[in-house]
Every structure is written in structure tokens, then in C-alpha cells.
Design an enzyme around this catalytic site. Structure first.
Site, mmCIF file in Angstrom:
data_model
loop_
_atom_site.group_PDB
_atom_site.id
_atom_site.type_symbol
_atom_site.label_atom_id
_atom_site.label_comp_id
_atom_site.label_asym_id
_atom_site.label_seq_id
_atom_site.Cartn_x
_atom_site.Cartn_y
_atom_site.Cartn_z
ATOM 1 N N ARG A 5 19.507 -3.414 4.544
ATOM 2 C CA ARG A 5 20.389 -2.296 4.180
ATOM 3 C C ARG A 5 21.392 -2.025 5.302
ATOM 4 O O ARG A 5 21.006 -1.874 6.477
ATOM 5 C CB ARG A 5 19.537 -1.049 3.927
ATOM 6 C CG ARG A 5 20.294 0.235 3.715
ATOM 7 C CD ARG A 5 21.057 0.255 2.423
ATOM 8 N NE ARG A 5 21.533 1.595 2.125
ATOM 9 C CZ ARG A 5 22.537 1.848 1.298
ATOM 10 N NH1 ARG A 5 23.173 0.852 0.679
ATOM 11 N NH2 ARG A 5 22.912 3.096 1.060
ATOM 12 N N GLN A 28 12.153 8.390 3.825
ATOM 13 C CA GLN A 28 13.340 8.730 4.609
ATOM 14 C C GLN A 28 14.133 7.481 4.982
ATOM 15 O O GLN A 28 15.362 7.467 4.893
ATOM 16 C CB GLN A 28 12.921 9.489 5.870
ATOM 17 C CG GLN A 28 14.039 10.286 6.524
ATOM 18 C CD GLN A 28 14.433 11.502 5.699
ATOM 19 O OE1 GLN A 28 13.736 11.889 4.760
ATOM 20 N NE2 GLN A 28 15.561 12.105 6.035
ATOM 21 N N ALA A 78 -17.430 24.178 -6.240
ATOM 22 C CA ALA A 78 -18.074 23.599 -5.056
ATOM 23 C C ALA A 78 -17.516 22.211 -4.808
ATOM 24 O O ALA A 78 -17.571 21.350 -5.678
ATOM 25 C CB ALA A 78 -19.590 23.517 -5.260
ATOM 26 N N THR A 123 -21.177 10.236 13.030
ATOM 27 C CA THR A 123 -20.687 11.340 12.197
ATOM 28 C C THR A 123 -19.374 11.901 12.722
ATOM 29 O O THR A 123 -18.406 12.073 11.980
ATOM 30 C CB THR A 123 -21.741 12.454 12.116
ATOM 31 O OG1 THR A 123 -22.877 11.969 11.391
ATOM 32 C CG2 THR A 123 -21.193 13.674 11.385
ATOM 33 N N SER A 135 -16.015 20.931 -0.904
ATOM 34 C CA SER A 135 -16.341 20.796 0.515
ATOM 35 C C SER A 135 -17.606 21.577 0.870
ATOM 36 O O SER A 135 -18.376 21.171 1.733
ATOM 37 C CB SER A 135 -15.164 21.297 1.357
ATOM 38 O OG SER A 135 -14.015 20.505 1.118
ATOM 39 N N GLU A 164 -13.385 12.761 -0.049
ATOM 40 C CA GLU A 164 -14.370 12.423 0.997
ATOM 41 C C GLU A 164 -14.283 13.393 2.176
ATOM 42 O O GLU A 164 -14.547 13.029 3.323
ATOM 43 C CB GLU A 164 -14.200 10.969 1.468
ATOM 44 C CG GLU A 164 -14.193 9.989 0.322
ATOM 45 C CD GLU A 164 -15.313 8.969 0.376
ATOM 46 O OE1 GLU A 164 -16.171 9.057 1.258
ATOM 47 O OE2 GLU A 164 -15.321 8.090 -0.494
ATOM 48 N N GLY A 165 -13.933 14.630 1.884
ATOM 49 C CA GLY A 165 -13.829 15.668 2.909
ATOM 50 C C GLY A 165 -12.389 15.876 3.336
ATOM 51 O O GLY A 165 -11.744 14.959 3.834
ATOM 52 N N ARG A 220 -16.165 7.625 4.739
ATOM 53 C CA ARG A 220 -14.994 8.086 5.489
ATOM 54 C C ARG A 220 -14.380 6.969 6.318
ATOM 55 O O ARG A 220 -13.162 6.898 6.460
ATOM 56 C CB ARG A 220 -15.383 9.288 6.358
ATOM 57 C CG ARG A 220 -15.536 10.563 5.536
ATOM 58 C CD ARG A 220 -16.257 11.685 6.242
ATOM 59 N NE ARG A 220 -16.353 12.831 5.334
ATOM 60 C CZ ARG A 220 -17.193 13.836 5.461
ATOM 61 N NH1 ARG A 220 -18.048 13.853 6.481
ATOM 62 N NH2 ARG A 220 -17.205 14.824 4.584
#
Length: 386
Positions: free
Chosen positions: A268, A336, A129, A313, A131, A363-364, A243
Site C-alpha cells: 500500500r 488502523q 453465574a 495457576t 466468573s 476461560e476467565g 488458559r
């Protein structure tokens, strides 16, 4: 509390100086040793970083959400392991107490959390368990003036250092789903509570996750947070705030990586000129900047709305989805732009590349955020508020 501009600026400058002077120089050392030095932890305590989200009456700084996010941006400019040291005290480890604790519970534990003398962890995830919080199997069965806890929690951040756990457990085994879950404060020294060895992870060395095992651990009834069966409400309320915080940390990392890309590409040279003058390099850096700026704007807007008392939310899920996915793309582009150097440990870019991958999981997950966003939109439409 809502900080005025001058006090807020001074706090941000303090954190920025700490990150620049103390954390960034030892990033490689922390990664190699898988540990943040105690001297750094002590400085974080002195700065009040363990208590930024704890009310003033319990020794915290009581930052509003906007200021907390501004601090998190700065903490994101170095290896995420540093922020993780205090992260559970700032967010998911303490906020259940802040939001739902009784006066007695707050007085007992919040001062220690705010000072950093107590480390709090959030024990929700289980082997089967994560999410799907409604499928929790850890049980808390009432026995007189105690609950008896049995079960295993997995991947619990700071568990090996924690003094307290906010534990989600099923108090009514006959009630399936979220309604049978309650929340508890469980002290580490409770007989029957044990912590496993830290897991070996892809990234964020210096930040630890462990199993937490409960075997007939007796927890006093007065340690329950909110009412019986209200644990899911506690967990979700904590995660909304968390979140936004994680989104800000991820965006801070993106800002750090953009700085690294720009500086490296100005030095560079390839084909007789700095690689910054090549349009393909410019495109990768420009895309990174645009996405990071968008993430920062989203986060601050959602934070201000939360401070104003709005339900955020859906917005918290939007920021978590966008900011963490953007951070992953920025880290990939950084490798890259650095080319072979981006794959070599000495430059630190490959470490950030590994470190940021977890942002899209804890956190989801991104996919959970998508579900929440769609669900909230459907609810708004049905209520005629879309």
C-alpha cells in the site's frame, strides 16, 4: 508424553500445512455460512487434533503442554472458529475426565473424544453465574443411585454438537459457595436434557454457543467426577490448562495479523511510498511484534513449568491476561494499518477484530485473572515464598 524434537517438528509442520492449505482459503466462507465444512472436521479428526490432550492408551496423542501450545500457535493462524471445532475436546470438555475420571469413565468416553466421534462440552456458566462459580444454582440432588439435575447453563461452546457435558451442579444446597458444587458427566441423550438455539454472536461465526437446560435429568452416580463437593477443584484444574491453550491461540492470531500488516504495508502506497516506510506505521507494527514475542515467551515458559510438575495457576493467569489483551491491541492496530480496508469485510481484518474480542472474556475474564494473580502473590507472601 514429551515429544522429541523431530517428531514435534513433523507434527507442527502437518498442522501448519493444514491451516495454510485448507483453512485460510475458506475463512470468509465459514464466516458467511456460520459453519465449518464437514470435510474440514474430518481432516481434523485424521490429524488427531481432537485427541491431542488425551492419553495414548485411549487413542489420543498425549501431547505435553509445551507441544500443545505449539500446535495452538499454528491453529491461531486462521479463524478461531476452526480451532473451536475441536477446542472443547482438547481442553475443558475432556480434561476433567483425563484428570479426575475413573478407569471405567475414561474407558467409556475418552476413545470417542480422542477420535472426534464424541464431542464434549464444559457446562459451568449460568445466567447468574460465570466468573463466580461458587454462585451456581443448577442442582443435582441425590436420589438412590442417581442424581436429579435441574437448572440452565448458558453460552456453552459446542453445545449443539455435544454428545457429553461436564456439568458443574450444586449437590448440597445448604452449603453456600464452591464447597457445595460437584462435577458430572452428562450424556446428551439423557431424558430431561435439552439444548437451545445457537446464539447470534459478535464474532467467531462457525463456532456455536447455546443454552443447556436440565429438567429432572437423572444422571447415574457413577457419572460423578471426583468426590461429592469437589466440583470446584475439578473446574479450576481444568481451567489452568485451558488458559495456557487459549493464550497460545490468541498469540497465534496476533502472529497472523502481524504478517497481514507487514505484507499490506509493503504494498500500500501513500505520499509516494509504501506505508511501511512511514514511522507511525512502523511503530504500530513494532509494538505488535514486541508484545506478541513477549506473550509467546511467557506461554512457553509456563507450559514447560507445568510439564515439570510445578503449580502454574498464577502463571496461567498471567499468560491469559497478557496474551489476550495483547491480541486485542494487535487486532486494533491491524485495522488502523489497513485503514478503510481494515473496516471492509473483503480483507478479513474486521472479522479477526471481532473474533478476538471473546479471548478476553472466556476461560476467565481479564479482571478474574487479575484477582487470581493478586491472590496468589498474597498467598506466596504469607507463606514466605515471595
Amino acid at each position: 508424553m514429551a515429544f522429541d524434537a523431530e517428531i514435534r517438528a513433523a507434527l507442527i509442520e502437518q498442522v501448519r500445512r493444514f491451516v495454510t492449505e485448507k483453512c485460510i482459503p475458506i475463512e470468509a466462507e465459514v464466516g458467511d455460512n456460520d459453519a465449518v465444512p464437514q470435510s474440514i472436521v474430518d481432516e481434523m479428526k485424521n490429524l488427531g487434533l481432537f485427541g491431542i490432550a488425551v492419553p495414548e492408551e485411549y487413542g489420543g496423542l498425549a501431547l505435553d503442554m509445551e507441544t500443545e501450545c505449539l500446535v495452538a500457535f499454528e491453529l491461531g493462524h486462521t479463524s478461531p472458529a476452526f480451532r473451536s471445532v475441536a477446542g472443547t475436546n482438547i481442553g475443558i470438555g475432556s480434561q476433567a475426565l483425563v484428570l479426575f475420571g475413573t478407569d471405567a469413565q475414561k474407558s467409556k468416553w475418552l476413545p470417542g473424544i480422542a477420535s472426534g466421534d464424541l464431542i464434549a462440552s464444559f457446562a459451568l456458566t449460568e445466567p447468574e453465574a460465570g466468573s463466580d462459580a461458587g454462585s451456581l444454582t443448577t442442582k443435582a440432588i441425590r436420589d438412590g443411585d442417581h442424581y436429579v439435575l435441574n437448572g440452565t447453563k448458558r453460552y456453552i461452546t459446542n453445545a449443539n454438537k455435544a454428545d457429553l457435558f461436564t456439568v458443574m451442579a450444586r449437590t448440597d444446597p445448604s452449603t453456600p459457595g464452591a464447597k457445595g458444587v460437584s462435577a458430572f458427566i452428562v450424556e446428551r441423550n439423557t431424558p430431561g436434557v435439552s439444548v437451545g438455539q445457537p446464539e447470534k454472536k459478535m464474532g467467531q461465526q462457525g463456532a456455536h454457543i447455546c443454552d443447556v437446560i436440565f429438567e429432572d435429568a437423572r444422571v447415574p452416580v457413577e457419572n460423578r467426577l471426583a468426590g461429592e463437593g469437589e466440583g470446584f477443584k475439578v473446574a479450576m484444574s481444568v481451567l489452568d490448562k485451558g488458559r495456557l491453550h487459549i493464550s497460545a491461540v490468541a498469540t497465534g492470531v496476533s502472529e497472523r495479523l502481524i504478517k497481514e500488516m507487514v505484507n499490506y504495508s509493503l504494498e500500500r502506497k501513500q505520499f509516494g511510498k509504501p506505508i511501511m516506510e512511514h514511522q507511525m506505521i512502523q511503530a504500530m507494527i513494532a509494538d505488535s511484534q514486541a508484545e506478541t514475542y513477549a506473550a509467546r515467551c511467557m506461554i512457553l515458559d509456563a507450559a514447560r513449568r507445568r510439564d515439570a510438575g510445578e503449580d502454574v495457576t498464577m502463571l496461567a493467569s498471567c499468560t491469559k491476561l497478557f496474551a489476550t489483551e495483547a491480541c486485542g491491541r494487535v487486532a486494533d492496530r491491524a485495522v488502523q494499518v489497513f485503514g478503510g480496508a481494515g473496516y471492509v469485510t473483503d480483507y478479513g481484518i474486521e472479522r479477526f477484530y471481532r473474533d478476538v474480542r471473546i479471548f478476553r472474556l472466556y476461560e476467565g475474564t481479564t479482571q478474574i485473572q487479575q484477582i487470581i494473580i493478586a491472590r496468589e502473590l498474597a498467598r506466596a507472601a504469607k507463606a514466605g515464598k515471595l
